[in-house]
Design a protein around this motif. Structure first.
Motif, PDB file in Angstrom:
ATOM      1  N   ALA A 199     -27.780 -21.052  31.915  1.00 20.68           N
ATOM      2  CA  ALA A 199     -27.684 -22.445  32.355  1.00 20.68           C
ATOM      3  C   ALA A 199     -26.250 -22.936  32.443  1.00 20.68           C
ATOM      4  N   VAL A 200     -25.317 -22.303  31.720  1.00 21.82           N
ATOM      5  CA  VAL A 200     -23.930 -22.755  31.669  1.00 21.82           C
ATOM      6  C   VAL A 200     -23.145 -22.132  32.812  1.00 21.82           C
ATOM      7  N   ASN A 201     -22.190 -22.883  33.353  1.00 21.61           N
ATOM      8  CA  ASN A 201     -21.333 -22.366  34.409  1.00 21.61           C
ATOM      9  C   ASN A 201     -20.046 -21.795  33.811  1.00 21.61           C
ATOM     10  N   GLU A 202     -18.941 -22.514  33.855  1.00 19.58           N
ATOM     11  CA  GLU A 202     -17.677 -22.014  33.312  1.00 19.58           C
ATOM     12  C   GLU A 202     -17.146 -22.871  32.173  1.00 19.58           C
ATOM     13  N   ASP A 203     -17.793 -23.962  31.875  1.00 16.00           N
ATOM     14  CA  ASP A 203     -17.307 -24.896  30.853  1.00 16.00           C
ATOM     15  C   ASP A 203     -17.761 -24.427  29.474  1.00 16.00           C
ATOM     16  N   ALA A 204     -16.802 -24.028  28.637  1.00 15.28           N
ATOM     17  CA  ALA A 204     -17.136 -23.560  27.288  1.00 15.28           C
ATOM     18  C   ALA A 204     -17.694 -24.683  26.427  1.00 15.28           C
ATOM     19  N   GLN A 205     -17.288 -25.934  26.709  1.00 14.13           N
ATOM     20  CA  GLN A 205     -17.786 -27.072  25.934  1.00 14.13           C
ATOM     21  C   GLN A 205     -19.279 -27.269  26.162  1.00 14.13           C
ATOM     22  N   ASP A 206     -19.739 -27.024  27.400  1.00 14.30           N
ATOM     23  CA  ASP A 206     -21.176 -27.104  27.666  1.00 14.30           C
ATOM     24  C   ASP A 206     -21.936 -26.064  26.859  1.00 14.30           C
ATOM     25  N   ALA A 207     -21.365 -24.867  26.755  1.00 14.59           N
ATOM     26  CA  ALA A 207     -22.011 -23.802  25.971  1.00 14.59           C
ATOM     27  C   ALA A 207     -22.118 -24.193  24.502  1.00 14.59           C
ATOM     28  N   GLN A 208     -21.071 -24.802  23.956  1.00 14.27           N
ATOM     29  CA  GLN A 208     -21.095 -25.203  22.549  1.00 14.27           C
ATOM     30  C   GLN A 208     -22.142 -26.279  22.291  1.00 14.27           C
ATOM     31  N   SER A 209     -22.243 -27.252  23.192  1.00 18.36           N
ATOM     32  CA  SER A 209     -23.213 -28.333  22.995  1.00 18.36           C
ATOM     33  C   SER A 209     -24.648 -27.829  23.112  1.00 18.36           C
ATOM     34  N   LEU A 210     -24.877 -26.843  23.998  1.00 19.98           N
ATOM     35  CA  LEU A 210     -26.233 -26.328  24.167  1.00 19.98           C
ATOM     36  C   LEU A 210     -26.626 -25.347  23.058  1.00 19.98           C
ATOM     37  N   THR A 211     -25.661 -24.644  22.489  1.00 15.55           N
ATOM     38  CA  THR A 211     -25.981 -23.696  21.414  1.00 15.55           C
ATOM     39  C   THR A 211     -26.110 -24.366  20.052  1.00 15.55           C
ATOM     40  N   PHE A 212     -25.696 -25.624  19.926  1.00 18.51           N
ATOM     41  CA  PHE A 212     -25.780 -26.301  18.625  1.00 18.51           C
ATOM     42  C   PHE A 212     -27.215 -26.349  18.083  1.00 18.51           C
ATOM     43  N   PRO A 213     -28.222 -26.740  18.898  1.00 18.68           N
ATOM     44  CA  PRO A 213     -29.599 -26.742  18.360  1.00 18.68           C
ATOM     45  C   PRO A 213     -30.101 -25.349  17.996  1.00 18.68           C
ATOM     46  N   ILE A 214     -29.522 -24.301  18.579  1.00 21.08           N
ATOM     47  CA  ILE A 214     -29.947 -22.937  18.262  1.00 21.08           C
ATOM     48  C   ILE A 214     -29.309 -22.459  16.962  1.00 21.08           C
ATOM     49  N   THR A 215     -28.050 -22.804  16.759  1.00 21.19           N
ATOM     50  CA  THR A 215     -27.346 -22.331  15.569  1.00 21.19           C
ATOM     51  C   THR A 215     -27.697 -23.118  14.303  1.00 21.19           C
ATOM     52  N   MET A 216     -28.162 -24.345  14.450  1.00 14.26           N
ATOM     53  CA  MET A 216     -28.487 -25.155  13.271  1.00 14.26           C
ATOM     54  C   MET A 216     -29.555 -24.514  12.391  1.00 14.26           C
ATOM     55  N   PRO A 217     -30.682 -23.991  12.955  1.00 12.97           N
ATOM     56  CA  PRO A 217     -31.664 -23.322  12.094  1.00 12.97           C
ATOM     57  C   PRO A 217     -31.092 -22.126  11.344  1.00 12.97           C
ATOM     58  N   ILE A 218     -30.120 -21.425  11.951  1.00 14.07           N
ATOM     59  CA  ILE A 218     -29.508 -20.284  11.267  1.00 14.07           C
ATOM     60  C   ILE A 218     -28.712 -20.756  10.058  1.00 14.07           C
ATOM     61  N   VAL A 219     -27.982 -21.858  10.222  1.00 19.46           N
ATOM     62  CA  VAL A 219     -27.199 -22.411   9.109  1.00 19.46           C
ATOM     63  C   VAL A 219     -28.133 -22.938   8.016  1.00 19.46           C
ATOM     64  N   ILE A 220     -29.209 -23.611   8.417  1.00 17.70           N
ATOM     65  CA  ILE A 220     -30.188 -24.119   7.439  1.00 17.70           C
ATOM     66  C   ILE A 220     -30.818 -22.965   6.679  1.00 17.70           C
ATOM     67  N   ALA A 221     -31.070 -21.853   7.383  1.00 22.08           N
ATOM     68  CA  ALA A 221     -31.664 -20.683   6.727  1.00 22.08           C
ATOM     69  C   ALA A 221     -30.770 -20.150   5.615  1.00 22.08           C
ATOM     70  N   ILE A 222     -29.454 -20.193   5.810  1.00 25.79           N
ATOM     71  CA  ILE A 222     -28.524 -19.744   4.769  1.00 25.79           C
ATOM     72  C   ILE A 222     -28.622 -20.646   3.541  1.00 25.79           C
ATOM     73  N   ILE A 223     -28.741 -21.958   3.764  1.00 26.10           N
ATOM     74  CA  ILE A 223     -28.866 -22.901   2.644  1.00 26.10           C
ATOM     75  C   ILE A 223     -30.160 -22.638   1.876  1.00 26.10           C
ATOM     76  N   ILE A 224     -31.250 -22.423   2.610  1.00 24.19           N
ATOM     77  CA  ILE A 224     -32.531 -22.120   1.963  1.00 24.19           C
ATOM     78  C   ILE A 224     -32.453 -20.784   1.232  1.00 24.19           C
ATOM     79  N   MET A 225     -31.734 -19.821   1.811  1.00 24.61           N
ATOM     80  CA  MET A 225     -31.607 -18.503   1.198  1.00 24.61           C
ATOM     81  C   MET A 225     -30.982 -18.585  -0.190  1.00 24.61           C
ATOM     82  N   ILE A 226     -29.964 -19.416  -0.339  1.00 22.89           N
ATOM     83  CA  ILE A 226     -29.321 -19.564  -1.652  1.00 22.89           C
ATOM     84  C   ILE A 226     -30.323 -20.089  -2.674  1.00 22.89           C
ATOM     85  N   ASN A 227     -31.149 -21.051  -2.263  1.00 23.04           N
ATOM     86  CA  ASN A 227     -32.180 -21.573  -3.151  1.00 23.04           C
ATOM     87  C   ASN A 227     -33.235 -20.526  -3.457  1.00 23.04           C
ATOM     88  N   SER A 228     -33.608 -19.720  -2.460  1.00 18.22           N
ATOM     89  CA  SER A 228     -34.666 -18.715  -2.660  1.00 18.22           C
ATOM     90  C   SER A 228     -34.208 -17.596  -3.582  1.00 18.22           C
TER      91      SER A 228
END
Length: 440
Positions: free
Chosen positions: A327-356
């Motif tokens: 979906a992204v053309n050449e703008d790296a900022q567009d890629a960062q904004s679109l990947t944020f919802p994808i990377t957030m669950p990965i970061v949350i998983a690390i927080i849960i992992m420490i608790n587990s």
């Protein structure tokens, strides 16, 4: 040959043949071991022996203050603040209400700051000396007798044994399970980011260079997407398998330097090394005990689950990264904004992992290890604690099934976005626009 297989072959071979891949795959384990060894060596070499002059006219410390490898004590009456440094001493120790020290605390006078190791050691030595002095004066007991009793008590260890494993000779180690959980979970965490972004960039490059237009004329968009995902995933799996072989090879070589009689002694004494042997160093005891503990881990299960969750987690997220790349053309900022919802669950998983890891049987750990967004990281942090003692068979089975279903769903979802976005140019992407592509 199937067109998807050709794309997989091309993506795989074009990456594993690069010198950067070969060097990073081989040198990374060696570099990791080298860094650890260098840090330990430098730390040990930098621990210098500090000579401390002690002003002790009343003899409070002389009988019980013992030195060590890092700190030694001399009791001198001709040393003061004006000459202790010229006589080769690092510091001057004054007990309370002695000489220039009229406070209730011990005073260590130095010209240059002592190391943290030396300061900690001085505090421990003084506390031990005062304790021995009180025992000798008040209880009229030889402090060495108390030390012998303490050593006998310290020989008794508390071993955690799960129900149903009372007759098992292997031992459970919480610290070891925690370390394996952290290591495997963080490896998958890094993999999801590194190889997911690699897929996204690969799709973006083909789109911006107009290569995708040529390829799409011969293969379907879904075949192209799956070929890139599986080809790059195979590269990551190859790298990890080589790392596993190298790590076990290096470990085996290191363990081969331990004398056989030392290992026999460890096993004969119930996994405890006698401290009376002058021929066996503390370092060899530690390594031998570590080898004995590592042998109790169910490595086939840990490695098998690691490979499954590595592949499953990668496929689950790589499809989403591929959709963003299309979906992204050449703008790296567009890629960062679109990947944020994808990377957030990965970061949350690390927080849960420490608790587990702190509580592997908690409700949060159980349910998070089933949800596909978190399961590759959270479940791998729980498996080293034991299956089925900590992770029930049904939990592991449901987690794996849900991850497979999740991968199929994200692949279908991403394919709907990919087939439209890969040939779309000049339009700023958004999640709202991508949702319209899914409904088509």
């Amino acid at each position: 040959m199937n067109k998807t297989a050709l794309i997989i072959k091309r993506e795989y071979l074009s990456r594993v043949r690069k010198k950067t891949f070969i060097l990073s795959t081989i040198l990374t384990p060696l570099l990791f071991v080298g860094i650890i060894g260098t840090v330990i060596f430098v730390t040990v070499k930098n621990i210098r022996n500090e000579k401390i002059a002690v002003v002790d006219p009343n003899g409070i410390l002389k009988a019980n203050l013992e030195g060590s490898k890092s700190v030694s004590y001399d009791f001198r009456n001709d040393i003061d603040t004006s000459n202790f440094n010229t006589k080769g001493y690092s510091a001057l120790l004054y007990p309370p209400h002695t000489g220039i020290n009229q406070t209730n605390n011990f005073k260590v006078i130095t010209e240059k700051s002592l190391s943290r190791f030396a300061n900690d050691q001085i505090e421990k030595d003084i506390a031990r000396a005062l304790e021995n002095n009180i025992i000798a004066d008040s209880l009229k007991i030889d402090p060495r007798r108390i030390d012998d009793l303490k050593k006998q008590a310290e020989l008794t260890s508390v071993e955690s044994v799960k129900k149903g494993e009372l007759g098992n000779s292997t031992r459970s180690d919480f610290n070891l399970a925690s370390s394996i959980g952290y290591l495997t979970a963080f490896l998958i965490y890094i993999t999801l980011f590194v190889y997911g972004v690699m897929v996204m960039r690969g799709v973006m490059e083909e789109k911006t260079n107009r290569i995708a237009e040529v390829i799409i004329s011969s293969v379907k968009p879904f075949q192209l997407m799956m070929g890139k995902i599986l080809g790059i995933g195979a590269v990551g799996l190859t790298q990890f398998l080589i790392w596993i072989v190298l790590i076990f090879g290096i470990s085996s070589v290191m363990m081969s330097f331990i004398p056989a009689e030392v290992l026999q002694q460890v096993q004969a004494q119930g996994n405890q090394m006698s401290g009376s042997s002058a021929q066996t160093s503390e370092a060899i005891k530690t390594i031998a005990n570590a080898q004995l503990t590592l042998s109790s881990v169910n490595w086939p299960l840990v490695i098998g689950c690691f490979i499954f969750y590595f592949i499953g987690g990668y496929l689950f997220y790589a499809a989403l990264f591929a959709a963003v790349g299309s979906a992204v053309n050449e703008d790296a900022q567009d890629a960062q904004s679109l990947t944020f919802p994808i990377t957030m669950p990965i970061v949350i998983a690390i927080i849960i992992m420490i608790n587990s890891i702190n509580d592997p049987t908690s409700s949060l750990a159980k349910w998070s290890s089933i949800i596909p967004f978190f399961s590759p990281i959270v479940m791998m942090s729980r498996i080293p604690f034991g299956v089925p003692s900590t992770v029930a068979y049904w939990e592991l089975g449901v987690s794996m099934v849900c991850l497979v279903i999740g991968f199929l769903f994200t692949t279908w979802l991403s394919a709907k976005i990919y087939r439209t976005g890969i040939l779309l140019y000049g339009k700023k992407p958004s999640w709202k626009e991508m949702a319209k592509w899914i409904r088509r």
